[in-house]
Design a protein around this motif. Structure first.
Motif, PDB file in Angstrom:
ATOM      1  N   LEU A   1       0.823  -1.214   0.000  1.00 56.60           N
ATOM      2  CA  LEU A   1       0.000   0.000   0.000  1.00 56.60           C
ATOM      3  C   LEU A   1       0.855   1.262   0.000  1.00 56.60           C
ATOM      4  N   ASP A   2       1.957   1.250   0.751  1.00 57.39           N
ATOM      5  CA  ASP A   2       2.860   2.403   0.746  1.00 57.39           C
ATOM      6  C   ASP A   2       3.417   2.637  -0.653  1.00 57.39           C
ATOM      7  N   GLY A   3       3.742   1.544  -1.351  1.00 55.75           N
ATOM      8  CA  GLY A   3       4.241   1.674  -2.707  1.00 55.75           C
ATOM      9  C   GLY A   3       3.203   2.247  -3.647  1.00 55.75           C
ATOM     10  N   LEU A   4       1.970   1.780  -3.533  1.00 58.48           N
ATOM     11  CA  LEU A   4       0.908   2.292  -4.395  1.00 58.48           C
ATOM     12  C   LEU A   4       0.643   3.767  -4.116  1.00 58.48           C
TER      13      LEU A   4
ATOM     14  N   PRO B   1       5.632   1.254  -8.983  1.00 58.76           N
ATOM     15  CA  PRO B   1       5.176  -0.047  -9.491  1.00 58.76           C
ATOM     16  C   PRO B   1       5.421  -1.133  -8.443  1.00 58.76           C
ATOM     17  N   VAL B   2       4.432  -2.014  -8.262  1.00 61.70           N
ATOM     18  CA  VAL B   2       4.523  -3.055  -7.238  1.00 61.70           C
ATOM     19  C   VAL B   2       4.214  -4.409  -7.861  1.00 61.70           C
TER      20      VAL B   2
ATOM     21  N   ASP C   1      -7.437  -2.524  -4.555  1.00 63.18           N
ATOM     22  CA  ASP C   1      -6.066  -2.040  -4.710  1.00 63.18           C
ATOM     23  C   ASP C   1      -5.189  -3.044  -5.449  1.00 63.18           C
ATOM     24  N   GLY C   2      -5.567  -4.321  -5.370  1.00 61.89           N
ATOM     25  CA  GLY C   2      -4.799  -5.351  -6.050  1.00 61.89           C
ATOM     26  C   GLY C   2      -4.810  -5.237  -7.566  1.00 61.89           C
ATOM     27  N   GLU C   3      -5.758  -4.466  -8.094  1.00 60.02           N
ATOM     28  CA  GLU C   3      -5.816  -4.285  -9.539  1.00 60.02           C
ATOM     29  C   GLU C   3      -4.610  -3.522 -10.070  1.00 60.02           C
ATOM     30  N   ARG C   4      -3.900  -2.836  -9.168  1.00 65.05           N
ATOM     31  CA  ARG C   4      -2.718  -2.073  -9.586  1.00 65.05           C
ATOM     32  C   ARG C   4      -1.417  -2.814  -9.270  1.00 65.05           C
ATOM     33  N   VAL C   5      -1.530  -4.081  -8.910  1.00 65.06           N
ATOM     34  CA  VAL C   5      -0.357  -4.886  -8.533  1.00 65.06           C
ATOM     35  C   VAL C   5      -0.190  -6.026  -9.520  1.00 65.06           C
ATOM     36  N   ARG C   6       1.049  -6.345  -9.873  1.00 70.07           N
ATOM     37  CA  ARG C   6       1.315  -7.524 -10.701  1.00 70.07           C
ATOM     38  C   ARG C   6       1.520  -8.716  -9.781  1.00 70.07           C
ATOM     39  N   PHE C   7       0.705  -9.758  -9.944  1.00 77.40           N
ATOM     40  CA  PHE C   7       0.791 -10.963  -9.122  1.00 77.40           C
ATOM     41  C   PHE C   7       1.373 -12.116  -9.932  1.00 77.40           C
TER      42      PHE C   7
END
Length: 309
Positions: free
Chosen positions: A32-35, A40-41, A60-66
């Protein structure tokens, strides 16, 4: 921790966690701090923890690469080029955050040494780059040796919310400790090759792979890996070498040996540069194999790769 380590923009902490609650307490704020900072996370962790963190992040996970590390990082030697560098290199110019969990309780003994070397080599691969890679370690599922190795390979360790410098930080020691001899089983057929016998060496390995049950793409992976390694032996070793193939525990193993010494610890772990013509051999082997182990020293180099049947 040295002044150089403090000044370096690369940050590589280990996160010790006990349970799911502890895991989220250490990883969720990191993401979350990165976002919030528009960094980029990426999150590359084994499946159960991937699902846990994805659920906790919600929208928020939509902006993270899993990435599921149990798949993308099954071969630890593939993680730096195909997971960490692949993501970081797509986002030049600012800080990048990655959670990478390469060591978990389901890892085999054969994989473990490669995992420790991987964790140590991250420090060399990202030296001078504005990248933060947080590496979780399950204190309940991993043994004392694995947790001890985390202190060797990470300059900082986070436990119970406290961040402490590792006074045992010694990545080169970790790399050397797992540069272990790879004696092949007794009685295995061996094929000696030189520049004129490279195609025959490949055919020898493919025929053995077929006898041990490899078919289709897996047989093609064997042919490719043997061709690359034997060619490397001729070009970069001492001009000749040996190849062996055998089966063990549902896998086919192949080992190529020569009299050369592999001096670059990141060989095979750098992404190929655009337009690069050579230097891809060991990188390609890491891409197709389930595990690659290397032993190198004054008497030569042995490279063993594993393929699941």
């Amino acid at each position: 921790m040295s002044a150089e380590a403090v000044a370096d923009p690369f940050v590589h902490p280990a996160l010790f966690y006990r349970d799911d609650e502890d895991y989220l307490a250490g990883t969720l704020p990191f993401v979350l701090d990165g976002l919030r900072a528009a960094e980029p996370v990426a999150v590359a962790v084994p499946g159960a923890n991937l699902r846990l963190l994805r659920a906790a992040l919600g929208r928020d996970g939509e902006r993270v690469r899993f990435l599921d590390m149990a798949e993308a990082g099954r071969n630890p030697g593939r993680i730096i080029p195909a997971v960490l560098r692949d993501f970081a290199d797509r986002h030049p110019g600012g800080r990048v955050r990655i959670i990478g969990e390469p060591i978990w309780a389901g890892r085999t003994a054969a994989e473990y040494g490669a995992c420790v070397q991987h964790e140590a080599l991250i420090n060399l691969a990202f030296l001078g780059r504005a990248v933060t890679i947080l590496c979780p370690y399950d204190t309940g599922g991993l043994d004392a040796d694995a947790l001890g190795d985390a202190w060797l390979t990470h300059p900082v360790v986070i436990e119970d919310g406290r961040e402490r410098p590792s006074h045992g930080y010694a990545p080169q020691q970790a790399i050397a400790a797992h540069n272990e001899p790879l004696p092949p089983p007794a009685g295995i057929a061996v094929f000696s090759f030189d520049a004129d016998r490279l195609p025959v060496a490949r055919d020898f390995a493919v025929a053995a792979g077929e006898r041990f049950g490899l078919t289709g793409q897996r047989l093609g992976d064997l042919a490719l890996a043997v061709a690359e390694l034997t060619t490397n032996s001729v070009v970069h070793g001492d001009g000749h070498g040996t190849v062996r193939v055998w089966a063990r525990a549902g896998q086919v193993l192949c080992q190529v040996e020569d009299g050369g010494r592999l001096s670059d610890p990141l060989a095979g772990r750098r992404p190929a540069a655009p337009g690069q013509l050579g230097g891809r051999g060991l990188l390609m082997v890491h891409q197709v194999a389930d595990l690659v182990r290397v032993h190198t020293g004054p008497d030569g180099t042995a490279i063993r790769f594993h393929l699941g049947r």
